[in-house]
Enzyme design. Structure first.
Site, PDB file in Angstrom:
ATOM      1  N   CYS A 111       0.808  -1.234   0.000  1.00 56.25           N
ATOM      2  CA  CYS A 111       0.000   0.000   0.000  1.00 56.25           C
ATOM      3  C   CYS A 111       0.839   1.281   0.000  1.00 56.25           C
ATOM      4  O   CYS A 111       0.336   2.343  -0.357  1.00 56.25           O
ATOM      5  CB  CYS A 111      -0.939   0.022   1.195  1.00 56.25           C
ATOM      6  SG  CYS A 111      -2.108  -1.339   1.207  1.00 56.25           S
ATOM      7  N   HIS A 249      -3.216   7.251   3.881  1.00 54.17           N
ATOM      8  CA  HIS A 249      -3.677   5.971   3.345  1.00 54.17           C
ATOM      9  C   HIS A 249      -5.034   5.667   3.987  1.00 54.17           C
ATOM     10  O   HIS A 249      -5.261   6.000   5.150  1.00 54.17           O
ATOM     11  CB  HIS A 249      -2.668   4.878   3.667  1.00 54.17           C
ATOM     12  CG  HIS A 249      -3.060   3.545   3.111  1.00 54.17           C
ATOM     13  ND1 HIS A 249      -3.399   3.387   1.781  1.00 54.17           N
ATOM     14  CD2 HIS A 249      -3.218   2.333   3.687  1.00 54.17           C
ATOM     15  CE1 HIS A 249      -3.733   2.130   1.580  1.00 54.17           C
ATOM     16  NE2 HIS A 249      -3.636   1.472   2.715  1.00 54.17           N
ATOM     17  N   ASN A 279     -10.104   0.705   0.202  1.00 55.46           N
ATOM     18  CA  ASN A 279      -8.638   0.708   0.212  1.00 55.46           C
ATOM     19  C   ASN A 279      -8.132   0.277  -1.167  1.00 55.46           C
ATOM     20  O   ASN A 279      -8.293  -0.880  -1.547  1.00 55.46           O
ATOM     21  CB  ASN A 279      -8.158  -0.256   1.307  1.00 55.46           C
ATOM     22  CG  ASN A 279      -6.647  -0.352   1.377  1.00 55.46           C
ATOM     23  OD1 ASN A 279      -5.930   0.228   0.582  1.00 55.46           O
ATOM     24  ND2 ASN A 279      -6.166  -1.109   2.352  1.00 55.46           N
TER      25      ASN A 279
HETATM   26  C1  COA Z   1     -10.547  -5.766   9.242  1.00 60.66           C
HETATM   27  C2  COA Z   1     -11.223  -4.858  10.247  1.00 60.66           C
HETATM   28  C3  COA Z   1     -12.177  -3.922   9.543  1.00 60.66           C
HETATM   29  C4  COA Z   1     -12.018  -5.718  11.232  1.00 60.66           C
HETATM   30  O1  COA Z   1     -12.647  -4.874  12.189  1.00 60.66           O
HETATM   31  P1  COA Z   1     -12.715  -5.315  13.718  1.00 60.66           P
HETATM   32  O2  COA Z   1     -13.530  -4.328  14.419  1.00 60.66           O
HETATM   33  O3  COA Z   1     -11.295  -5.508  14.169  1.00 60.66           O
HETATM   34  O4  COA Z   1     -13.493  -6.661  13.609  1.00 60.66           O
HETATM   35  P2  COA Z   1     -13.060  -8.069  14.241  1.00 60.66           P
HETATM   36  O5  COA Z   1     -11.827  -8.571  13.571  1.00 60.66           O
HETATM   37  O6  COA Z   1     -13.024  -7.887  15.719  1.00 60.66           O
HETATM   38  O7  COA Z   1     -14.274  -8.993  13.858  1.00 60.66           O
HETATM   39  C5  COA Z   1     -15.453  -8.926  14.584  1.00 60.66           C
HETATM   40  C6  COA Z   1     -16.444  -9.928  14.030  1.00 60.66           C
HETATM   41  O8  COA Z   1     -16.898  -9.528  12.732  1.00 60.66           O
HETATM   42  C7  COA Z   1     -16.788 -10.623  11.841  1.00 60.66           C
HETATM   43  N1  COA Z   1     -16.514 -10.114  10.497  1.00 60.66           N
HETATM   44  C8  COA Z   1     -15.322  -9.966   9.864  1.00 60.66           C
HETATM   45  N2  COA Z   1     -15.523  -9.462   8.629  1.00 60.66           N
HETATM   46  C9  COA Z   1     -16.861  -9.289   8.490  1.00 60.66           C
HETATM   47  C10 COA Z   1     -17.668  -8.808   7.463  1.00 60.66           C
HETATM   48  N3  COA Z   1     -17.168  -8.381   6.302  1.00 60.66           N
HETATM   49  N4  COA Z   1     -19.013  -8.766   7.673  1.00 60.66           N
HETATM   50  C11 COA Z   1     -19.558  -9.183   8.824  1.00 60.66           C
HETATM   51  N5  COA Z   1     -18.827  -9.659   9.835  1.00 60.66           N
HETATM   52  C12 COA Z   1     -17.493  -9.710   9.688  1.00 60.66           C
HETATM   53  C13 COA Z   1     -15.678 -11.459  12.379  1.00 60.66           C
HETATM   54  O9  COA Z   1     -15.814 -12.772  11.932  1.00 60.66           O
HETATM   55  C14 COA Z   1     -15.887 -11.328  13.872  1.00 60.66           C
HETATM   56  O10 COA Z   1     -16.902 -12.212  14.264  1.00 60.66           O
HETATM   57  P3  COA Z   1     -16.814 -13.001  15.665  1.00 60.66           P
HETATM   58  O11 COA Z   1     -16.774 -11.944  16.726  1.00 60.66           O
HETATM   59  O12 COA Z   1     -18.057 -13.816  15.662  1.00 60.66           O
HETATM   60  O13 COA Z   1     -15.546 -13.801  15.595  1.00 60.66           O
HETATM   61  C15 COA Z   1     -10.166  -4.038  11.024  1.00 60.66           C
HETATM   62  O14 COA Z   1      -9.458  -4.846  11.903  1.00 60.66           O
HETATM   63  C16 COA Z   1      -9.192  -3.349  10.102  1.00 60.66           C
HETATM   64  O15 COA Z   1      -9.531  -2.393   9.443  1.00 60.66           O
HETATM   65  N6  COA Z   1      -7.913  -3.782  10.075  1.00 60.66           N
HETATM   66  C17 COA Z   1      -6.887  -3.163   9.279  1.00 60.66           C
HETATM   67  C18 COA Z   1      -7.232  -2.993   7.812  1.00 60.66           C
HETATM   68  C19 COA Z   1      -6.225  -3.626   6.929  1.00 60.66           C
HETATM   69  O16 COA Z   1      -5.584  -4.514   7.334  1.00 60.66           O
HETATM   70  N7  COA Z   1      -6.081  -3.183   5.710  1.00 60.66           N
HETATM   71  C20 COA Z   1      -5.157  -3.774   4.774  1.00 60.66           C
HETATM   72  C21 COA Z   1      -3.761  -3.337   4.957  1.00 60.66           C
HETATM   73  S1  COA Z   1      -3.436  -1.783   4.218  1.00 60.66           S
END
Ligand code: COA
Length: 376
Positions: A111, A249, A279
């Site tokens: 990225c 970003h 993204n």
């Molecule tokens: C990915 C991201 C949005 C997840 O958000 P979060 O608040 O951390 O969510 P969690 O990982 O705690 O997941 C919570 C729940 O939602 C669920 N979930 C994940 N993706 C989902 C989706 N698209 N729709 C519905 N539920 C989803 C998970 O399975 C989890 O369920 P569980 O509690 O029953 O296990 C967040 O962590 C993030 O933005 N991370 C960085 C982004 C990134 O890596 N970008 C790429 C690199 S540049």
């Protein structure tokens, strides 16, 4: 030593829009979940190869700068989603632009690729190796997305943008930056199935499985972007209060808000595209930069900040002094061919192909992808 002024800018967004509701037709997710957790509402799906997006963005940036393609000395193509590994993508853009006198190189830091490319090209301009450079941020993620994985499928989109750098006697362009990498956490974001480690092992290129620890990436992103920003500001002896506009970003709205808070920069100084484009990896910051200019958010002489992070986990932050000109010198007639299919139709094609592959290669994935790494 001259500076490397940004004199041209241009973007190329594929027209097909994939909404959260579209994704919810084939994954167990919802508009509500995606919006509240990420700030994303829609993203673009490209109907053309990445180098086509790049060439249109590049032609627009060159017209904006009033520069003939033949006067380009260097093309830097920042991306992690090349149309082909060999030959490189920058050479493909050289052909499409007719920039026969330019050197051509690809940079992959995921990225952050556009921003690492901006640092590299600026240094080459400043040291006199080249005078005129085109720096691209391009990403075509839809063909290798694992559309069966809701953890990642909702987060990304396709797009491209470019800037032109030219040697200048005025104090413009990148004034200070910090480049870094939290490589100890590189395993938290890995796309299995892309790269030579998988060659001749029965894995089809693009048949991917994403290792993705969203929460750890989130924590590292906030820490990395904040640290990189503090270091870039310190290097340039610049106070955070002097920053006119932050163009970060855009991997998650909550990451952006956290970084802005920790850097003591109010959100009304942050330019956002995450809602409309999600993204776009390397394309995110340059597309947002172009849109900030189009929206009149960049004033002459403005001080910009561009914190970013990506797989690796690479991180960086740049302090950029804008020049006096905030409008294009010219426009280009370059355009994409018409798109006749909806984004959902294109994604459903990828899903159907993946399903057919899985049927014809039962059990292929599991034994090839061990947890310890691509060669295990
Ligand atoms: C990915 C991201 C949005 C997840 O958000 P979060 O608040 O951390 O969510 P969690 O990982 O705690 O997941 C919570 C729940 O939602 C669920 N979930 C994940 N993706 C989902 C989706 N698209 N729709 C519905 N539920 C989803 C998970 O399975 C989890 O369920 P569980 O509690 O029953 O296990 C967040 O962590 C993030 O933005 N991370 C960085 C982004 C990134 O890596 N970008 C790429 C690199 S540049």
């Amino acid at each position: 030593m001259p500076y490397a002024a940004i004199t041209g800018w241009g973007k190329c967004m594929p027209p097909a829009v994939l909404t959260n509701a579209d994704i919810a037709t084939f994954l167990d997710t919802s508009d509500e979940w995606i919006v509240t957790r990420t700030g994303m509402r829609e993203r673009r799906i490209s109907h053309v190869p990445a180098t086509d997006l790049a060439a249109v963005a590049g032609a627009r940036a060159l017209a904006c700068a009033g520069l003939d393609p033949a006067d380009l000395d260097l093309i830097v193509y920042g991306s992690c989603s090349y149309d082909e590994q060999v030959p490189n993508s920058a050479s493909g853009v050289q052909v499409l632009l007719g920039a026969a006198n330019a050197g051509a190189m690809d940079i992959n830091t995921a990225c952050t690729s556009f921003l690492y490319g901006l640092s590299s090209a600026s240094a080459l301009v400043r040291t006199g190796v080249v005078r005129n450079a085109l720096v691209l941020g391009v990403e075509l993620i839809s063909p290798y997305m694992d559309w069966s994985n809701r953890n990642v499928a909702v987060l990304f989109g396709d797009g491209a943008a470019a800037v032109v750098l030219q040697a200048s006697g005025r104090e413009e362009g990148v004034l200070a930056e910090h480049l870094g990498c939290h490589a100890d956490a590189r395993q938290v974001l890995r796309i299995r199935g892309m790269g030579c480690s998988y060659a001749n092992r029965g894995v089809l290129y693009g048949h991917t499985q994403w290792d993705f620890d969203g929460q750890e990436i989130f924590r590292r992103a906030v820490k990395g972007m904040t640290q990189a920003t503090a270091r870039a500001l310190a290097k340039g002896n610049i106070d955070a209060g002097a920053i006119d506009l932050v163009i970060p970003h855009q991997a998650n709205m909550r990451i952006i808000e956290s970084v802005a808070k920790l850097a003591h920069i109010p959100m009304d100084k942050v330019f956002l595209t995450v809602e409309r484009y999600a993204n776009m990896s390397a394309a995110t910051v340059p597309v947002a930069l172009v849109e900030a200019l189009e929206a009149g958010r960049v004033r002459p002489g403005a001080l910009l900040l561009t914190p970013a992070f990506g797989a690796g986990l690479t991180l960086c932050s740049h302090v950029i002094r804008w020049g006096e000109r905030v409008t294009p010198l010219g426009t280009s007639t370059a355009a994409l061919p018409p798109c006749t299919r909806s984004a959902l139709e294109m994604v459903n094609d990828y899903r159907a192909l993946a399903a057919r592959r899985a049927e014809s290669e039962p059990g292929l994935r599991a034994p090839r992808f061990a947890e310890s790494g691509p060669l295990a």
